[in-house]
Design an enzyme around this catalytic site. Structure first.
Site, PDB file in Angstrom:
ATOM      1  N   GLU A  54      25.016  62.551  58.784  1.00 35.12           N
ATOM      2  CA  GLU A  54      26.127  62.203  59.660  1.00 35.12           C
ATOM      3  C   GLU A  54      26.767  63.392  60.362  1.00 35.12           C
ATOM      4  OE1 GLU A  54      27.075  59.154  60.471  1.00 35.12           O
ATOM      5  OE2 GLU A  54      25.462  58.339  59.236  1.00 35.12           O
ATOM      6  N   SER A  80      45.306   6.238  34.244  1.00 35.49           N
ATOM      7  CA  SER A  80      45.942   6.170  32.926  1.00 35.49           C
ATOM      8  C   SER A  80      46.224   7.533  32.317  1.00 35.49           C
ATOM      9  CB  SER A  80      45.063   5.355  31.979  1.00 35.49           C
ATOM     10  OG  SER A  80      45.008   4.008  32.396  1.00 35.49           O
TER      11      SER A  80
END
Length: 710
Positions: free
Chosen positions: A149, A415
């Site tokens: 780089e 229920s």
């Protein structure tokens, strides 16, 4: 190349940090101009006037130019440069929320982004790690990035004119972009502060910011910040996160081949990510190895070995159901704190072993039997005795659907809501041994039936709970008052509005699995208030605590004796009722099944003193299943999970109190049933009434929606 450990970029403040690059450039002009003119005079240029006037003219021009540049630089810097207290480690990326389990182990990271108005736009699955010191990394890791780089990183002042010219020539010769001219410092400046727009102004800003970083930080600090912040694909930021994501190891353990692969990613991290393009990533890593050889940082033999033995991906197992829990925690963080301005570290109540058990239980049952019976989805949530969420699975696959059916889906509980009906009944003076007539009942135009359309006549309240008798639940609700049922449910923890309709008794409101299951916690803990929660405490990245959950000690929402009696009835569900198949061998448990009309939703919520867990099974579009009830698939999932979750836990008794049913109550119930039958036969009553210990009460007529069936 000499290296030293870099101090953390957010804490170091260099004395020269206030000078900008262009300011130094202007001052250099002021200093250099007279010397340059004198040098030109020494060469005796025939085009120059006499020395004295020329020197004055040159000095004046240089000063004028310098002042212009200085003024422009000050204005430009004011618009471009960040504030002095900027946190460089988090600048330019989404605010991160790192989420840990109850033991402090990292389970994931969420990045939160905001728009220009400060409104949240996204919560992303990103990966960050704490910075790794340079001297902890193998030398070839750092060399690979520098050789590829920015080879002159330790020589240039932030931008490299030689490198820029070299890149321009190479790109011109190739007819395309083959080299970049940005230095590591410029790349860092772009990642920290700038948008990806390719404009001349953005390039000028990049250079200004690069000079600012160089004046503010040492070279080692810049390199450390770059390696720990660079995006390396697959949602990873920094070399430590990338090493963990791709190779399941620390960055300090990377091999040469692995380091070369990572160093090749900054060029195009998304398209070269090895998770999606391993061939491209390997080709690029070979270029990195060639760069290392070319710069003399490794020998050709080492490069050949690395090429011959490419790295293998060792991705961490990510399909363990953490995604739903991470989203749930992120939503709570956002609702609790609003807009975030710094990274947070959240310690949660999640137990990784129980989470794995929950995922396994749900997947096993849904894969084995559910499809044949028309059930495509399910969810599970579990709490410890202090109310902390120890497991949460919001669906079959987070990758296929991020909708959290445990926390977001609102469905009728059927229920499974009845425990609150019977709690209200106990608070109104009834007991588990109270006998009530299980018989057909009508409320106005609404005539609910039992699941099997059979009636048992006089039954104890506990037996009605165990068999999930709809008629008894409706009679109890209409006699004691629907408002009492709603009040009991609210005190237990249900916060959603509950309509005062006759079908309230059969759970026709819409609740989430999380809310319903948390409301069972007071039953499991003897009536104590036990708020469900997922977060133990929250700290900033520098360790400052900003939130901690505080338990509510010594406060009850249900009378202890009545909570024990409710548990007594729910324990009968596991021994004599609809939950028999889920009983845990040698370990007392209690719970309640629930099923809605046309078998659209099937539920089971149950508990031991240590763990309270709820399960839902159904379909996202509420399509009917093939006779899937709460006592079938949900029970199987619950039992599988609870069996694993309790491994190693001591057996503790349920808080059930005394189980006594006086004979006088049984006789009273029997005679009440006989009297009711005689009244109906004699008067052919169109509206039914029931007779308990307090005498007859007529059921008022109100319109009602559809009702639960089990």
């Amino acid at each position: 190349m000499r290296r030293r450990t870099a101090s953390h970029p957010r804490t170091r403040r260099a004395s020269g940090g206030g000078k900008t690059g262009l300011l130094r450039f202007a001052l250099n002009i002021l200093r250099a101009a007279p010397g340059a003119v004198a040098a030109e005079l020494r060469h005796g240029s025939p085009h120059l006037p006499s020395p004295a006037p020329l020197a004055l003219m040159a000095g004046s021009a240089a000063m004028t130019l310098a002042m212009v540049v200085l003024i422009a630089d000050i204005r430009f810097a004011a618009a471009v440069l960040p504030s002095e207290d900027v946190d460089l480690f988090s600048a330019g990326r989404p605010i991160s929320v790192t989420i840990l389990d109850r033991e402090g182990r990292r389970i994931g990271t969420r990045g939160i982004e905001y728009d220009a108005n400060g409104d949240r736009t996204a919560s992303l699955g990103l990966s960050y790690r704490e910075p790794v010191p340079l001297d902890a990394l193998p030398p070839y890791v750092i060399d690979a990035f520098i050789a590829t780089e920015d080879r002159r990183f330790f020589e240039h002042p932030g931008f490299d004119l030689r490198g820029l010219v070299r890149a321009l020539v190479a790109n011109f010769q190739a007819g395309t972009v083959v080299q970049g001219g940005s230095t590591i410092t410029q790349q860092l400046a772009k990642n920290l502060f700038l948008s990806p727009d390719q404009t001349i102004m953005r390039k000028l800003e990049e250079m200004q910011l690069a000079l600012w970083l160089e004046a503010r930080l040492t070279k080692e600090e810049i390199l450390s910040l770059y390696l720990n912040r660079i995006y390396l694909g697959a949602g990873t930021y920094g070399i430590e996160a990338a090493a963990d994501t791709y190779f399941s190891k620390d960055a300090t353990e990377l091999t040469l081949a692995e380091a070369a692969l990572l160093a090749g990613l900054p060029k195009a991290p998304s398209s070269l990510a090895p998770t999606t393009n391993m061939d491209g990533a390997l080709r690029r890593s070979h270029e990195v190895l060639d760069n290392l050889v070319e710069t003399g940082l490794i020998d050709p033999i080492a490069a050949q070995i690395a090429k011959a033995e490419p790295p293998d991906l060792a991705l961490r197992e990510r399909n363990v159901g953490y995604g739903y829990f991470l989203d749930r925690v992120t939503e709570e963080i956002y609702s609790r704190f609003g807009t975030l301005y710094e990274d947070l570290v959240v310690t949660t109540t999640l137990d990784l072993d129980m989470q794995a058990a929950a995922q396994d239980a749900l997947s096993a049952v849904l894969d084995e039997e559910a499809a044949a019976r028309g059930a495509t989805q399910g969810a599970l949530i579990a709490y410890d005795e202090e109310g902390g969420i120890v497991a949460l699975v919001g669906g079959r696959s987070y990758e296929e659907s991020q909708f959290n059916r445990a926390s977001q889906a609102r469905r009728q509980p059927g229920s499974a809501f009845k425990p609150f009906v019977y709690l209200a009944a106990l608070e109104s003076g009834l007991s588990p041994g109270t006998v009530i007539v299980d018989q057909p009942v009508r409320v106005g135009d609404w005539a609910p039936t039992n699941y099997d359309e059979r009636y048992k006549g006089p039954v104890r309240l506990s037996s009605a709970v165990a068999s999930s008798a709809n008629s008894v639940a409706v009679q109890v609700t209409e006699t004691i008052g629907r408002d009492r049922v709603i009040d009991a449910a609210r005190r237990a923890g249900i916060t959603r509005d509950l309509p005062e309709l006759p079908s309230l008794a059969l759970g026709t409101m819409e609740l989430t699995l999380e809310e319903l299951t948390a409301a069972y916690l007071p039953f499991a803990q003897g009536g104590a208030e036990v708020p469900g929660h997922a977060i133990a405490h929250v700290r900033t990245r520098n360790g400052t605590q900003v939130y901690a959950f505080e338990a509510i000690d010594g406060f009850s929402v249900i009378d202890r004796k009545l909570a024990e009696e409710t548990t007594q009835m729910l324990a009968a569900v596991m021994t004599d009722g609809t939950g028999r198949s889920a009983a845990l061998p040698g370990r007392p448990s209690a719970g309640k099944t629930g099923t809605t009309n046309a078998w659209r939703d099937a539920w089971f919520v149950g508990y031991t003193p240590q763990i309270t867990a709820g399960v839902w099974v159904g379909n996202d579009e509420a399509a009917p299943m093939d006779h899937v009830t709460g006592s079938s698939l949900p029970l199987q999932i619950w039992r599988r999970f609870m069996a694993q979750a309790h491994e190693g836990l001591p057996v503790r008794p349920l808080p059930t109190g005394e189980a006594a049913y006086p004979a006088t109550e049984q006789l009273a119930g029997l005679y009440a049933g006989l009297r009711n039958d005689l009244v109906q036969a004699a008067y052919d009553a169109g509206e039914r009434s029931w007779f308990g210990l307090a005498g007859p009460t007529r059921i008022r007529a109100r319109p009602a929606p559809g009702a639960g069936t089990e």
